[in-house]
Write a protein that holds these residues in place. Sequence first.
Motif, PDB file in Angstrom:
ATOM      1  N   PRO A  96       0.835  -1.203   0.000  1.00  0.00           N
ATOM      2  CA  PRO A  96       0.000   0.000   0.000  1.00  0.00           C
ATOM      3  C   PRO A  96       0.869   1.252   0.000  1.00  0.00           C
ATOM      4  CG  PRO A  96      -0.778  -1.591   1.632  1.00  0.00           C
ATOM      5  CD  PRO A  96       0.548  -2.086   1.155  1.00  0.00           C
ATOM      6  N   GLY A  97       0.488   2.240  -0.807  1.00  0.00           N
ATOM      7  CA  GLY A  97       1.284   3.462  -0.840  1.00  0.00           C
ATOM      8  C   GLY A  97       0.985   4.326  -2.032  1.00  0.00           C
ATOM      9  N   GLY A  98       1.980   5.148  -2.413  1.00  0.00           N
ATOM     10  CA  GLY A  98       1.849   6.095  -3.511  1.00  0.00           C
ATOM     11  C   GLY A  98       1.941   5.414  -4.860  1.00  0.00           C
ATOM     12  N   PRO A  99       1.842   6.194  -5.946  1.00  0.00           N
ATOM     13  CA  PRO A  99       1.873   5.614  -7.289  1.00  0.00           C
ATOM     14  C   PRO A  99       3.090   4.734  -7.558  1.00  0.00           C
ATOM     15  CG  PRO A  99       1.185   7.905  -7.396  1.00  0.00           C
ATOM     16  CD  PRO A  99       1.607   7.661  -5.974  1.00  0.00           C
ATOM     17  N   GLU A 100       4.198   5.034  -6.890  1.00  0.00           N
ATOM     18  CA  GLU A 100       5.428   4.283  -7.162  1.00  0.00           C
ATOM     19  C   GLU A 100       5.348   2.816  -6.770  1.00  0.00           C
ATOM     20  OE1 GLU A 100       5.569   5.733  -2.993  1.00  0.00           O
ATOM     21  OE2 GLU A 100       5.086   6.679  -4.926  1.00  0.00           O
ATOM     22  N   VAL A 101       4.364   2.424  -5.984  1.00  0.00           N
ATOM     23  CA  VAL A 101       4.252   1.012  -5.584  1.00  0.00           C
ATOM     24  C   VAL A 101       3.688   0.152  -6.710  1.00  0.00           C
ATOM     25  CG1 VAL A 101       3.943   1.700  -3.192  1.00  0.00           C
ATOM     26  CG2 VAL A 101       1.918   1.115  -4.558  1.00  0.00           C
ATOM     27  N   ASP A 142      -9.321   2.435  -8.279  1.00  0.00           N
ATOM     28  CA  ASP A 142      -7.982   1.851  -8.425  1.00  0.00           C
ATOM     29  C   ASP A 142      -6.992   2.537  -7.488  1.00  0.00           C
ATOM     30  OD1 ASP A 142      -9.198   0.472 -10.520  1.00  0.00           O
ATOM     31  OD2 ASP A 142      -8.294   1.717 -12.080  1.00  0.00           O
ATOM     32  N   VAL A 143      -7.148   3.849  -7.368  1.00  0.00           N
ATOM     33  CA  VAL A 143      -6.279   4.622  -6.468  1.00  0.00           C
ATOM     34  C   VAL A 143      -6.539   4.212  -5.018  1.00  0.00           C
ATOM     35  CG1 VAL A 143      -5.737   6.940  -5.621  1.00  0.00           C
ATOM     36  CG2 VAL A 143      -6.100   6.554  -8.079  1.00  0.00           C
ATOM     37  N   PHE A 144      -7.822   4.089  -4.662  1.00  0.00           N
ATOM     38  CA  PHE A 144      -8.153   3.681  -3.296  1.00  0.00           C
ATOM     39  C   PHE A 144      -7.585   2.296  -2.993  1.00  0.00           C
ATOM     40  CE2 PHE A 144     -12.267   6.326  -3.856  1.00  0.00           C
ATOM     41  CZ  PHE A 144     -11.558   7.489  -3.612  1.00  0.00           C
ATOM     42  N   GLN A 145      -7.668   1.383  -3.963  1.00  0.00           N
ATOM     43  CA  GLN A 145      -7.111   0.045  -3.764  1.00  0.00           C
ATOM     44  C   GLN A 145      -5.603   0.108  -3.577  1.00  0.00           C
ATOM     45  OE1 GLN A 145      -8.098  -2.902  -6.757  1.00  0.00           O
ATOM     46  NE2 GLN A 145      -6.481  -4.282  -6.091  1.00  0.00           N
ATOM     47  N   ARG A 146      -4.941   0.912  -4.402  1.00  0.00           N
ATOM     48  CA  ARG A 146      -3.482   1.037  -4.292  1.00  0.00           C
ATOM     49  C   ARG A 146      -3.065   1.528  -2.916  1.00  0.00           C
ATOM     50  NH1 ARG A 146      -2.126   5.948  -6.725  1.00  0.00           N
ATOM     51  NH2 ARG A 146      -1.643   6.616  -4.592  1.00  0.00           N
ATOM     52  N   THR A 160      -3.530  -6.807  -8.552  1.00  0.00           N
ATOM     53  CA  THR A 160      -3.540  -6.090  -9.825  1.00  0.00           C
ATOM     54  C   THR A 160      -4.848  -5.328  -9.960  1.00  0.00           C
ATOM     55  OG1 THR A 160      -2.084  -7.670 -10.926  1.00  0.00           O
ATOM     56  CG2 THR A 160      -3.478  -6.325 -12.341  1.00  0.00           C
ATOM     57  N   PRO A 161      -4.799  -3.982  -9.989  1.00  0.00           N
ATOM     58  CA  PRO A 161      -6.033  -3.203 -10.124  1.00  0.00           C
ATOM     59  C   PRO A 161      -6.544  -3.219 -11.563  1.00  0.00           C
ATOM     60  CG  PRO A 161      -4.151  -1.744 -10.003  1.00  0.00           C
ATOM     61  CD  PRO A 161      -3.605  -3.135  -9.841  1.00  0.00           C
ATOM     62  N   GLY A 162      -7.665  -2.558 -11.749  1.00  0.00           N
ATOM     63  CA  GLY A 162      -8.233  -2.423 -13.091  1.00  0.00           C
ATOM     64  C   GLY A 162      -9.628  -2.984 -13.164  1.00  0.00           C
ATOM     65  N   LEU A 163     -10.624  -2.096 -13.332  1.00  0.00           N
ATOM     66  CA  LEU A 163     -12.031  -2.494 -13.295  1.00  0.00           C
ATOM     67  C   LEU A 163     -12.695  -2.508 -14.664  1.00  0.00           C
ATOM     68  CD1 LEU A 163     -13.117  -0.425 -10.145  1.00  0.00           C
ATOM     69  CD2 LEU A 163     -12.445  -2.839 -10.262  1.00  0.00           C
ATOM     70  N   GLU A 164     -11.985  -2.101 -15.705  1.00  0.00           N
ATOM     71  CA  GLU A 164     -12.587  -2.099 -17.041  1.00  0.00           C
ATOM     72  C   GLU A 164     -11.495  -2.244 -18.093  1.00  0.00           C
ATOM     73  OE1 GLU A 164     -14.588   1.670 -17.526  1.00  0.00           O
ATOM     74  OE2 GLU A 164     -12.789   2.826 -17.021  1.00  0.00           O
ATOM     75  N   VAL A 165     -11.795  -3.028 -19.117  1.00  0.00           N
ATOM     76  CA  VAL A 165     -10.842  -3.259 -20.204  1.00  0.00           C
ATOM     77  C   VAL A 165     -11.596  -3.342 -21.523  1.00  0.00           C
ATOM     78  CG1 VAL A 165      -9.206  -4.524 -18.738  1.00  0.00           C
ATOM     79  CG2 VAL A 165     -10.949  -5.789 -20.035  1.00  0.00           C
ATOM     80  N   ALA A 166     -10.817  -3.239 -22.597  1.00  0.00           N
ATOM     81  CA  ALA A 166     -11.323  -3.554 -23.929  1.00  0.00           C
ATOM     82  C   ALA A 166     -10.262  -4.370 -24.645  1.00  0.00           C
ATOM     83  CB  ALA A 166     -11.645  -2.287 -24.711  1.00  0.00           C
ATOM     84  N   GLY A 167     -10.711  -5.319 -25.444  1.00  0.00           N
ATOM     85  CA  GLY A 167      -9.775  -6.173 -26.163  1.00  0.00           C
ATOM     86  C   GLY A 167     -10.497  -7.255 -26.937  1.00  0.00           C
ATOM     87  N   ILE A 168      -9.766  -8.327 -27.209  1.00  0.00           N
ATOM     88  CA  ILE A 168     -10.272  -9.448 -28.004  1.00  0.00           C
ATOM     89  C   ILE A 168     -10.380 -10.684 -27.122  1.00  0.00           C
ATOM     90  CG2 ILE A 168      -9.805 -10.976 -29.955  1.00  0.00           C
ATOM     91  CD1 ILE A 168     -10.523  -8.226 -30.873  1.00  0.00           C
ATOM     92  N   ALA A 207       0.048   7.468 -14.573  1.00  0.00           N
ATOM     93  CA  ALA A 207      -1.394   7.608 -14.772  1.00  0.00           C
ATOM     94  C   ALA A 207      -2.102   7.848 -13.444  1.00  0.00           C
ATOM     95  CB  ALA A 207      -1.947   6.361 -15.464  1.00  0.00           C
ATOM     96  N   HIS A 208      -1.671   7.151 -12.394  1.00  0.00           N
ATOM     97  CA  HIS A 208      -2.274   7.334 -11.078  1.00  0.00           C
ATOM     98  C   HIS A 208      -1.952   8.718 -10.511  1.00  0.00           C
ATOM     99  CE1 HIS A 208      -3.857   3.343  -9.370  1.00  0.00           C
ATOM    100  NE2 HIS A 208      -3.896   3.280 -10.694  1.00  0.00           N
ATOM    101  N   ALA A 209      -0.737   9.176 -10.750  1.00  0.00           N
ATOM    102  CA  ALA A 209      -0.376  10.515 -10.277  1.00  0.00           C
ATOM    103  C   ALA A 209      -1.263  11.569 -10.938  1.00  0.00           C
ATOM    104  CB  ALA A 209       1.099  10.789 -10.556  1.00  0.00           C
ATOM    105  N   LEU A 210      -1.528  11.408 -12.220  1.00  0.00           N
ATOM    106  CA  LEU A 210      -2.417  12.329 -12.922  1.00  0.00           C
ATOM    107  C   LEU A 210      -3.831  12.241 -12.357  1.00  0.00           C
ATOM    108  CD1 LEU A 210      -3.133  14.325 -15.151  1.00  0.00           C
ATOM    109  CD2 LEU A 210      -3.307  12.381 -16.738  1.00  0.00           C
ATOM    110  N   MET A 211      -4.313  11.036 -12.122  1.00  0.00           N
ATOM    111  CA  MET A 211      -5.646  10.868 -11.557  1.00  0.00           C
ATOM    112  C   MET A 211      -5.768  11.596 -10.223  1.00  0.00           C
ATOM    113  SD  MET A 211      -8.731   9.507 -11.344  1.00  0.00           S
ATOM    114  CE  MET A 211      -8.844   8.251 -12.625  1.00  0.00           C
ATOM    115  N   GLU A 212      -4.766  11.468  -9.373  1.00  0.00           N
ATOM    116  CA  GLU A 212      -4.812  12.091  -8.052  1.00  0.00           C
ATOM    117  C   GLU A 212      -4.655  13.606  -8.113  1.00  0.00           C
ATOM    118  OE1 GLU A 212      -3.323   9.606  -4.553  1.00  0.00           O
ATOM    119  OE2 GLU A 212      -2.028   8.943  -6.195  1.00  0.00           O
ATOM    120  N   SER A 213      -4.067  14.122  -9.184  1.00  0.00           N
ATOM    121  CA  SER A 213      -3.921  15.576  -9.325  1.00  0.00           C
ATOM    122  C   SER A 213      -5.248  16.257  -9.641  1.00  0.00           C
ATOM    123  CB  SER A 213      -2.922  15.898 -10.438  1.00  0.00           C
ATOM    124  OG  SER A 213      -3.502  15.701 -11.726  1.00  0.00           O
ATOM    125  N   SER A 214      -6.190  15.478 -10.192  1.00  0.00           N
ATOM    126  CA  SER A 214      -7.482  16.004 -10.648  1.00  0.00           C
ATOM    127  C   SER A 214      -7.340  17.063 -11.742  1.00  0.00           C
ATOM    128  CB  SER A 214      -8.300  16.556  -9.475  1.00  0.00           C
ATOM    129  OG  SER A 214      -8.658  15.520  -8.579  1.00  0.00           O
TER     130      SER A 214
END
Length: 332
Positions: free
Chosen positions: A9-14, A43-47, A61-69, A312-319
């Motif tokens: 648990p911690g900042g984006p660097e984890v 995802d941020v809260f989980q981290r 491993t976080p991530g609640l939505e994806v797109a692919g094949i 990406a997480h750092a950007l999310m937390e910056s709002s």
Amino acid sequence: MKAIVITEPGGPEVLQIREVPAPQPTGSEVLIKVFAAGVNRPDVFQRKGNYPPPPGAPQDTPGLEVAGIIEQTGPDVTGWKPGDAVCALLAGGGYAEYALAHEGHCLPVPEGFGSEAFIQAASLPETIFTVWHNVFQRGRLLAGERFLVHGGSSGIGITAIQIAKAFGAEVFATAGSDEKCAACDALGADRSINYKTSDFEEVLRKLGADVILDMVGGDYIPKNLRLLREEGRLVFINTMKGGKVKGADEVDFSLIMRKRLTITGSTLRNRGTAFKAALASEIRANVWPVLERGAFKPVIFRTFPLADAAAAHALMESSDHIGKIILLNQWT
């Protein structure tokens, strides 16, 4: 396979790249080769260690939505086959080369998305599932009603504005800068309020609202109750400023009786498989036509390689973003 793992648990660097066993589909599961994954506030809260995954979901491993094949299907899958292009709601594990999803939680990549179809599709499931359930099922928003969404420039906000407008509501939004308010207006909001320079309650007092979607809580709670019209509905999906009212402003519960208000809310991640599958079916019938005729368009603020999940997480937390942040699987 490669995956992004929360090492502690911690900042984006984890968030670090690790080699982990590739999952195998069983029962009604499908294995998706991930092209793109959405980044969301949970995802941020989980981290940080504040939002543990439900039992059975990937724990690190976080991530609640994806797109692919779809790469493989479990023996009980009937609605999909290998090679189908889908986006999917997950309980976790989306920041990876491959991810498992229940077949009932998958939706086809909408037609007409063009060359960035997977990027745009990856931005949809978490926000659309949340908005449809909370605004239209729990909030019972109807055409002609007034709808207020706080955090209008967030992923939830841009989704709520566009879908509510497409279904005939008058839409108000709050956001934290003039630039973000302008973005909300461009998406269809009839009026947007910069909460840093104006009191949204004062601005909207004479208009009122029938449904309010709140992810803020705290001192917004009494303001929301005062703004609601008779038979109004207040729906909580988060309480970023806290679940309690502090200071001099008190909650007048007599308003609830006098105006016959409904206060409700929900979280999505821990809901059961059948609930999410039924929700996906309703979304496919009601929201997918809106997407495919262009009345609702995803807003992608920035993409990052999966390896740069920390940035990406750092950007999310910056709002500082307007719209969605997407991770791209550079190993595809």
